[in-house]
Write a protein that holds these residues in place. Structure first.
Motif, PDB file in Angstrom:
ATOM      1  N   LEU A 199       0.821  -1.205   0.000  1.00 19.83           N
ATOM      2  CA  LEU A 199       0.000   0.000   0.000  1.00 19.83           C
ATOM      3  C   LEU A 199       0.857   1.258   0.000  1.00 19.83           C
ATOM      4  O   LEU A 199       0.621   2.174  -0.795  1.00 19.83           O
ATOM      5  N   GLU A 200       1.856   1.313   0.865  1.00 19.29           N
ATOM      6  CA  GLU A 200       2.678   2.521   0.920  1.00 19.29           C
ATOM      7  C   GLU A 200       3.446   2.719  -0.378  1.00 19.29           C
ATOM      8  O   GLU A 200       3.560   3.845  -0.872  1.00 19.29           O
ATOM      9  N   GLN A 201       3.950   1.632  -0.958  1.00 23.23           N
ATOM     10  CA  GLN A 201       4.649   1.738  -2.243  1.00 23.23           C
ATOM     11  C   GLN A 201       3.692   2.179  -3.353  1.00 23.23           C
ATOM     12  O   GLN A 201       4.059   2.967  -4.236  1.00 23.23           O
ATOM     13  N   ALA A 202       2.461   1.681  -3.296  1.00 17.82           N
ATOM     14  CA  ALA A 202       1.476   2.083  -4.301  1.00 17.82           C
ATOM     15  C   ALA A 202       1.149   3.562  -4.186  1.00 17.82           C
ATOM     16  O   ALA A 202       0.991   4.268  -5.201  1.00 17.82           O
ATOM     17  N   LEU A 203       1.061   4.062  -2.966  1.00 16.82           N
ATOM     18  CA  LEU A 203       0.791   5.486  -2.779  1.00 16.82           C
ATOM     19  C   LEU A 203       1.950   6.341  -3.266  1.00 16.82           C
ATOM     20  O   LEU A 203       1.757   7.389  -3.895  1.00 16.82           O
ATOM     21  N   LEU A 204       3.168   5.907  -2.983  1.00 21.47           N
ATOM     22  CA  LEU A 204       4.340   6.651  -3.460  1.00 21.47           C
ATOM     23  C   LEU A 204       4.398   6.659  -4.977  1.00 21.47           C
ATOM     24  O   LEU A 204       4.719   7.682  -5.599  1.00 21.47           O
ATOM     25  N   ALA A 205       4.079   5.519  -5.593  1.00 19.62           N
ATOM     26  CA  ALA A 205       4.111   5.441  -7.055  1.00 19.62           C
ATOM     27  C   ALA A 205       3.022   6.299  -7.686  1.00 19.62           C
ATOM     28  O   ALA A 205       3.225   6.878  -8.764  1.00 19.62           O
ATOM     29  N   SER A 206       1.870   6.421  -7.019  1.00 20.01           N
ATOM     30  CA  SER A 206       0.777   7.228  -7.587  1.00 20.01           C
ATOM     31  C   SER A 206       1.122   8.709  -7.622  1.00 20.01           C
ATOM     32  O   SER A 206       0.585   9.460  -8.442  1.00 20.01           O
ATOM     33  N   ALA A 207       2.031   9.143  -6.742  1.00 19.87           N
ATOM     34  CA  ALA A 207       2.397  10.558  -6.715  1.00 19.87           C
ATOM     35  C   ALA A 207       3.165  10.968  -7.958  1.00 19.87           C
ATOM     36  O   ALA A 207       3.133  12.139  -8.351  1.00 19.87           O
ATOM     37  N   ALA A 208       3.840  10.020  -8.590  1.00 25.89           N
ATOM     38  CA  ALA A 208       4.639  10.358  -9.778  1.00 25.89           C
ATOM     39  C   ALA A 208       3.757  10.786 -10.941  1.00 25.89           C
ATOM     40  O   ALA A 208       4.187  11.566 -11.797  1.00 25.89           O
ATOM     41  N   HIS A 209       2.525  10.268 -10.995  1.00 23.39           N
ATOM     42  CA  HIS A 209       1.620  10.602 -12.100  1.00 23.39           C
ATOM     43  C   HIS A 209       0.272  11.059 -11.550  1.00 23.39           C
ATOM     44  O   HIS A 209      -0.775  10.752 -12.130  1.00 23.39           O
ATOM     45  N   ALA A 210       0.298  11.795 -10.467  1.00 28.35           N
ATOM     46  CA  ALA A 210      -0.951  12.266  -9.865  1.00 28.35           C
ATOM     47  C   ALA A 210      -1.645  13.265 -10.784  1.00 28.35           C
ATOM     48  O   ALA A 210      -0.979  14.064 -11.451  1.00 28.35           O
ATOM     49  N   PRO A 211      -2.965  13.217 -10.878  1.00 26.86           N
ATOM     50  CA  PRO A 211      -3.692  14.201 -11.696  1.00 26.86           C
ATOM     51  C   PRO A 211      -3.378  15.625 -11.253  1.00 26.86           C
ATOM     52  O   PRO A 211      -3.173  15.890 -10.068  1.00 26.86           O
TER      53      PRO A 211
END
Length: 291
Positions: free
Chosen positions: A122-134
């Motif tokens: 979960l934490e890795q998924a959240l960090l990865a989502s920040a790279a392409h956040a809307p």
């Protein structure tokens, strides 16, 4: 009427002198936003600089109408109309920004789900989502990621809920917080359902805006026709408007302006979009989390 016109000119002149003095001394006329990063593009039109432009425009409109007609009520109404137009422009931008922000939350939710499907925690998924956040929520997501270096994931999620300040985001943030607290294994399907729900909310709001666009167009046509008729009569048949040169005529003009103002206020009230109250993204809703 001459006394009223003189009072109006004196009041506007005094206001202009005060604005000039305040500008020379550097004193703010209108309140500044608390943080530059928290001001959305849609609300930028109501900032101090734009506010002064609208204020100057309303003053100029009032003076022009007063100079051509000598009607104090028409001058005040025209100035107030220009000033209130700023709120209409801001509301249209805010409605679009609200839809874009809701859509961005749905996209971010799907990004987390997809990242977790790729065998990421979960934490890795959240960090990865920040790279392409809307773009609409990118500043909030980036602040969330930066907080993970100095606080726990639960505390960072609580702060994220406060930053996003959106009922749809509350659902997602609480789902993530419950996954952290209870180690839920069905988070992916839950995020999928939440994304579907949020996108349905976006479609509903878009349909509402389309239906309101027709009403706004009709209102603009009525206002433009009324103004054009008044200008036409003033230019080509001024004798029909001579009654408004008297005090009684100005009283009746107050009644006419009041009808238009009441209609505009009712339209604003009907067009207001009320989001459901936030229920759980506050820090108190996260309960006690073991450190």
């Amino acid at each position: 009427m001459d006394v009223l016109v003189a009072l109006m000119i004196g009041a506007l002149t005094g206001a202009g002198v005060l604005l000039v003095v305040a500008g020379l001394r550097g004193n703010p006329i209108l309140p500044r936003p608390p943080l530059a990063e928290s001001v959305s593009p849609a609300s930028a039109s109501t900032g101090p600089d734009r506010g002064l432009v609208w204020l100057a425009g309303s003053g100029v409109a009032g003076l022009v109408i007063l100079a051509f007609t000598g009607w104090l009520v028409a001058a005040v109404a025209s100035g107030a109309g220009v000033w209130s137009a700023r709120r209409w422009v801001a509301r249209r931008g805010d409605a679009k920004a609200a839809v874009d922000r809701t859509e961005a939350i749905a996209v971010w939710t799907e990004q987390i789900r997809d990242n977790m499907a790729a065998a990421a925690g979960l934490e890795q998924a959240l960090l990865a989502s920040a790279a392409h956040a809307p773009a609409a929520i990118a500043p909030e997501i980036n602040r969330f990621v930066s907080r993970l270096d100095r606080m726990s994931l639960m505390d960072a999620l609580a702060e994220l809920g406060e930053d996003l300040d959106h009922p749809a985001a509350d659902l997602v943030v609480v789902a993530l917080a419950n996954a952290v607290r209870l180690e839920a294994r069905d988070l992916g399907p839950l995020l999928s359902r939440l994304a579907v729900f949020i996108r349905a909310d976006v479609r509903m709001r878009l349909r509402i805006e389309v239906s309101r666009a027709r009403i706004r167009t009709s209102a603009r046509i009525v206002i433009a026709t009324t103004i054009a008729t008044g200008v036409f009569l003033f230019v080509f048949s001024p004798n029909l408007l001579e009654a408004y040169d008297t005090f009684t005529g100005q009283v009746w003009l107050v009644f006419v302006v009041g009808v238009f103002a009441m209609a505009g206020a009712l339209m604003r009230q009907l067009a207001a979009t009320e989001y459901p109250g936030r229920f759980s993204a506050r820090r108190a809703a996260f309960g006690t989390v073991p450190r």
